[in-house]
Scaffold this active site. Structure first.
Site, PDB file in Angstrom:
ATOM      1  N   HIS A   1      32.648 -29.916 -22.783  1.00  0.00           N
ATOM      2  CA  HIS A   1      31.663 -30.512 -21.863  1.00  0.00           C
ATOM      3  C   HIS A   1      30.396 -30.973 -22.562  1.00  0.00           C
ATOM      4  O   HIS A   1      29.550 -31.599 -21.952  1.00  0.00           O
ATOM      5  CB  HIS A   1      31.323 -29.541 -20.739  1.00  0.00           C
ATOM      6  CG  HIS A   1      30.160 -28.631 -21.042  1.00  0.00           C
ATOM      7  ND1 HIS A   1      30.109 -27.820 -22.149  1.00  0.00           N
ATOM      8  CD2 HIS A   1      29.014 -28.400 -20.362  1.00  0.00           C
ATOM      9  CE1 HIS A   1      28.978 -27.138 -22.144  1.00  0.00           C
ATOM     10  NE2 HIS A   1      28.297 -27.471 -21.080  1.00  0.00           N
ATOM     11  N   GLY A   2      30.224 -30.657 -23.834  1.00  0.00           N
ATOM     12  CA  GLY A   2      28.973 -31.074 -24.480  1.00  0.00           C
ATOM     13  C   GLY A   2      28.957 -30.641 -25.923  1.00  0.00           C
ATOM     14  O   GLY A   2      29.980 -30.249 -26.486  1.00  0.00           O
TER      15      GLY A   2
ATOM     16  N   SER B   1      26.960 -39.598 -27.523  1.00  0.00           N
ATOM     17  CA  SER B   1      27.762 -39.016 -26.454  1.00  0.00           C
ATOM     18  C   SER B   1      29.128 -39.684 -26.525  1.00  0.00           C
ATOM     19  O   SER B   1      29.278 -40.719 -27.191  1.00  0.00           O
ATOM     20  CB  SER B   1      27.133 -39.272 -25.087  1.00  0.00           C
ATOM     21  OG  SER B   1      25.928 -38.561 -24.962  1.00  0.00           O
TER      22      SER B   1
ATOM     23  N   CYS C   1      27.534 -28.669 -11.682  1.00  0.00           N
ATOM     24  CA  CYS C   1      26.752 -29.431 -12.646  1.00  0.00           C
ATOM     25  C   CYS C   1      27.732 -30.387 -13.307  1.00  0.00           C
ATOM     26  O   CYS C   1      28.898 -30.041 -13.520  1.00  0.00           O
ATOM     27  CB  CYS C   1      26.146 -28.491 -13.683  1.00  0.00           C
ATOM     28  SG  CYS C   1      25.079 -29.331 -14.849  1.00  0.00           S
TER      29      CYS C   1
ATOM     30  N   ASN D   1      18.161 -28.720 -19.652  1.00  0.00           N
ATOM     31  CA  ASN D   1      18.935 -29.674 -20.461  1.00  0.00           C
ATOM     32  C   ASN D   1      19.404 -30.886 -19.646  1.00  0.00           C
ATOM     33  O   ASN D   1      20.222 -31.658 -20.114  1.00  0.00           O
ATOM     34  CB  ASN D   1      20.124 -28.965 -21.116  1.00  0.00           C
ATOM     35  CG  ASN D   1      21.098 -28.404 -20.096  1.00  0.00           C
ATOM     36  OD1 ASN D   1      20.829 -28.421 -18.904  1.00  0.00           O
ATOM     37  ND2 ASN D   1      22.222 -27.904 -20.561  1.00  0.00           N
ATOM     38  N   HIS D   2      18.909 -31.048 -18.425  1.00  0.00           N
ATOM     39  CA  HIS D   2      19.338 -32.185 -17.607  1.00  0.00           C
ATOM     40  C   HIS D   2      18.598 -33.464 -18.016  1.00  0.00           C
ATOM     41  O   HIS D   2      17.457 -33.415 -18.437  1.00  0.00           O
ATOM     42  CB  HIS D   2      19.119 -31.871 -16.124  1.00  0.00           C
ATOM     43  CG  HIS D   2      20.045 -30.787 -15.642  1.00  0.00           C
ATOM     44  ND1 HIS D   2      19.851 -30.098 -14.485  1.00  0.00           N
ATOM     45  CD2 HIS D   2      21.169 -30.287 -16.204  1.00  0.00           C
ATOM     46  CE1 HIS D   2      20.832 -29.208 -14.340  1.00  0.00           C
ATOM     47  NE2 HIS D   2      21.632 -29.300 -15.378  1.00  0.00           N
TER      48      HIS D   2
ATOM     49  N   HIS E   1      23.022 -36.457 -16.141  1.00  0.00           N
ATOM     50  CA  HIS E   1      23.507 -35.074 -16.221  1.00  0.00           C
ATOM     51  C   HIS E   1      22.642 -34.176 -15.338  1.00  0.00           C
ATOM     52  O   HIS E   1      21.457 -33.997 -15.611  1.00  0.00           O
ATOM     53  CB  HIS E   1      23.430 -34.591 -17.696  1.00  0.00           C
ATOM     54  CG  HIS E   1      23.761 -33.140 -17.884  1.00  0.00           C
ATOM     55  ND1 HIS E   1      23.206 -32.366 -18.867  1.00  0.00           N
ATOM     56  CD2 HIS E   1      24.599 -32.320 -17.215  1.00  0.00           C
ATOM     57  CE1 HIS E   1      23.690 -31.137 -18.809  1.00  0.00           C
ATOM     58  NE2 HIS E   1      24.531 -31.072 -17.797  1.00  0.00           N
TER      59      HIS E   1
ATOM     60  N   PRO F   1      28.485 -35.412 -23.053  1.00  0.00           N
ATOM     61  CA  PRO F   1      27.185 -35.775 -23.630  1.00  0.00           C
ATOM     62  C   PRO F   1      26.901 -34.983 -24.897  1.00  0.00           C
ATOM     63  O   PRO F   1      27.272 -33.812 -25.003  1.00  0.00           O
ATOM     64  CB  PRO F   1      26.197 -35.392 -22.522  1.00  0.00           C
ATOM     65  CG  PRO F   1      26.890 -34.394 -21.670  1.00  0.00           C
ATOM     66  CD  PRO F   1      28.366 -34.612 -21.834  1.00  0.00           C
TER      67      PRO F   1
ATOM     68  N   ASN G   1      31.107 -27.402 -14.094  1.00  0.00           N
ATOM     69  CA  ASN G   1      30.945 -26.012 -13.631  1.00  0.00           C
ATOM     70  C   ASN G   1      31.615 -25.893 -12.271  1.00  0.00           C
ATOM     71  O   ASN G   1      30.976 -26.136 -11.236  1.00  0.00           O
ATOM     72  CB  ASN G   1      29.456 -25.663 -13.429  1.00  0.00           C
ATOM     73  CG  ASN G   1      28.727 -25.317 -14.713  1.00  0.00           C
ATOM     74  OD1 ASN G   1      29.327 -25.223 -15.770  1.00  0.00           O
ATOM     75  ND2 ASN G   1      27.438 -25.108 -14.607  1.00  0.00           N
TER      76      ASN G   1
END
Lengths: 137, 472
Positions: free
Chosen positions: B395-396, B378, B96, B198-199, B230, B371, B323
């Protein structure tokens, strides 16, 4: 007795399923897995699929059973709403999952990607059986 | 569990019980207390049990409760000293990640065509439970072997896209024989799709530049409209991880390995099962690189259709995975070692001079794409020298609230209205699901970025503000 309850988890979603027998708790865990994504069953049952899974110990067997149902649903574009365990024993479970096409069905929650082993539990209680499963969504 | 503060943004747990190394968390006081209140901190300690783990079980500032590994967890194992690979340290959504495209439009030009562009994207971006935009058994085989390079050959994207992709869009060592028929059936029709949860695909404008030199090298400038994508390896990756976790459960006892959580199942990297997993993981990663490549191609076509021209820039800034487990060389106790670096919800962040970076980025470091939550900023950062966590950054934003709790605050329609009042157009796959992904369900991304900078994980380059969102 409720068939299942939803657990709150920061990243993912899980359920606790109940059943008076081991067969019933396996069926109710599958019912809960689809309930998380789709809510209460809306469409009449139109399709039935044979499900077979193997795993050592009840924990592994439950993950295998749920993972198999999830994969078949995604591949065939179905929402399963009814489950029956016909045979269980010696690391093997055989049953059916029935439902209808997913097209046009509104989501009530995020689609389940996979079944995890985290915090997994299948236990006998004074009233029957209880299973806790966390899903990756 | 007694973590002690060792610096302004560092927390440490000395080894106890079966822990082989300390636990080390990079967080502000507020972020750490959030991680402490769920069980993410316990999971940092659990990861420290993995055989062969070196230095520490790390957690990034966006740490939150996962299963097995915490989200934001980083673990490196020494491959030549029995170090293990753990599928749970990669996750179900193998590879991902995030991809960023830079257009030559400014916000005014975008606003003029906003309805048309969002309409084209809405129509062209497959998402939710739906199938992808392309299919075919032969193409799937090529994709699993060669990733983004295979879809480039099939007519998607431009050659420059591969240069600006981690691993050039192709993970080496893919073993198709280990990707089950079930996984291929599940993911085969999903290439070129976002998925759900969450994509997202988000239109963003660069609203602040923090590092002009790096921004220029990345192809970013203030006021520029960008597109962030994403998503991951869809059902193919989910099934591959499921298959491998089941196999590894059986293999662990053969290798005499015990872990505190079954989801941390692992085997030595140098074992038949370890090699099988890494081969299956690489094939799934190839699916993910190709998936984001095809979605970027669809995005370019949507912009071109809406504006009637292809002269819109839309160059790839970079594509990162968050990931993945990778075999990398790093210094451990003054010696260079071959490590299997697991990054579960964490981004590789190579500093300046790293040989794997493209020539035009080598002097500034790798772009790191972070993001925020829907409707919030972001960030683009760059890798720095001396990163203390095996060249890894956040990563977020990291989830703050359970989905159940988030849904109780507002309905999806209210969340959509709130975003539109801020000028952010939303095209959801499901309006109801927007409630679970609302901005308040996540931590403050600006705080995560601040900790990344203070901990020396990565340096901020540009802040991006959202203008429109296509949600899975």
């Amino acid at each position: 007795m409720a068939r299942y309850e939803i657990l709150a988890h920061t990243a993912d979603t899980g359920i606790v399923a109940y059943g008076s027998t081991l067969e019933e708790v396996f069926a109710n865990a599958a019912f809960g897995m689809f309930g998380l994504t789709f809510g209460p069953p809306a469409a009449p049952v139109a399709e039935e699929r044979h499900i077979e899974a193997e795993g050592q110990g009840l924990d592994e067997l439950l993950v295998a059973w749920l993972s198999e149902i999830l994969a078949i649903a995604e591949i065939e574009g179905l929402v399963f709403t009814s489950f029956r365990v016909a045979e269980m024993g010696q690391g093997r479970v055989v049953g059916t999952a029935s439902g209808s096409p997913v097209e046009g069905v509104e989501l009530a929650g995020p689609p389940v990607k996979a079944v995890t082993y985290h915090d997994l539990e299948v236990v006998e209680t004074s009233t029957g059986w209880r299973a806790r499963v966390i899903f990756d969504v | 569990m007694a973590f002690r503060r060792t610096g302004a943004v560092t927390w440490e747990l000395s080894p106890e019980g079966g822990m082989r190394v300390p636990g080390r968390v990079f967080a502000s006081e507020a972020l750490f207390s959030k991680a402490e209140s769920d069980r993410a901190i316990d999971q940092v300690a659990n990861v420290a049990h993995l055989p062969g783990i070196v230095e520490a079980s790390f957690a990034m500032p966006d740490i939150h409760w996962g299963y097995g590994f915490p989200i934001g967890g980083v673990a490196a194992t020494d491959v030549d000293s029995g170090g293990v690979v753990s599928p749970g340290g990669v996750g179900f959504d193998i590879c991902c990640g995030v991809r960023l495209l830079a257009s030559n439009l400014d916000e005014t030009a975008f606003r003029r065509h906003q309805g048309l562009i969002m309409g084209e994207l809405d129509a062209r971006v497959p998402r939710g439970l739906g199938k992808g935009s392309i299919a075919g058994k032969r193409l799937l085989k090529a994709v699993l072997e060669r990733g983004a390079a295979a879809v480039l050959d099939a007519g998607f994207g431009v050659p420059g896209d591969l240069e600006r992709c981690e691993e050039h869009g192709t993970s080496e060592g893919a073993d198709l024989a280990v990707v089950s028929d079930r996984a291929q059936e599940r993911g085969g029709g999903q290439l070129g799709s976002l998925g759900a949860g969450n994509h997202f695909l988000e239109i963003q404008v660069v609203d602040r530049i923090e590092d002009p030199e790096a921004a220029e090298a990345f192809g970013l400038a203030a006021g520029m409209v960008t597109v962030m994508i994403h998503c991951g390896s869809r059902g193919l990756g989910h099934q591959t991880c499921t298959d491998q976790l089941a196999e590894m459960g059986k293999a662990m006892s053969r290798h005499g390995i015990e872990v505190p959580d079954r989801q941390l199942a692992c085997v030595p990297v140098r074992s038949k099962e370890g090699e099988r997993y890494l081969g299956a993981m690489a094939a799934s990663a190839n699916f993910a690189w190709a998936n984001r490549h095809v979605l970027a191609d669809g995005t370019r076509r949507a912009f071109a259709a809406a504006l009637g021209t292809t002269k819109l820039g839309m160059d790839l800034v970079f594509d990162v995975a968050h990931n993945l487990a990778k075999i990398e060389r790093h210094m451990v106790n003054g010696k260079e070692r071959t490590l299997c670096v697991h990054r579960k919800g964490a981004t590789r962040a190579f500093g300046p001079g790293h040989p794997e970076l493209p020539d035009d980025l080598r002097s500034v470091g790798q772009p790191v794409l972070i993001p925020g939550s829907m409707g919030t900023a972001s960030w683009v950062l760059r890798g720095v020298e001396g990163n203390p966590a095996f060249a890894t950054a956040a990563h977020g934003a990291g989830r703050l609230m359970s989905r159940k709790k988030a849904k109780k605050q507002h309905t999806g329609i209210e969340v959509k209205r709130g975003l539109e009042e801020q000028g952010i157009t939303v095209r959801p796959g499901s309006v109801r699901l927007l409630a679970e992904e609302a901005p308040y369900a996540y931590k403050d991304v600006d705080e995560v970025i601040d900790v990344c900078a203070r901990a020396g994980l990565a340096a901020p380059v540009a802040r991006l503000r959202p203008l429109g969102v296509v949600k899975g």
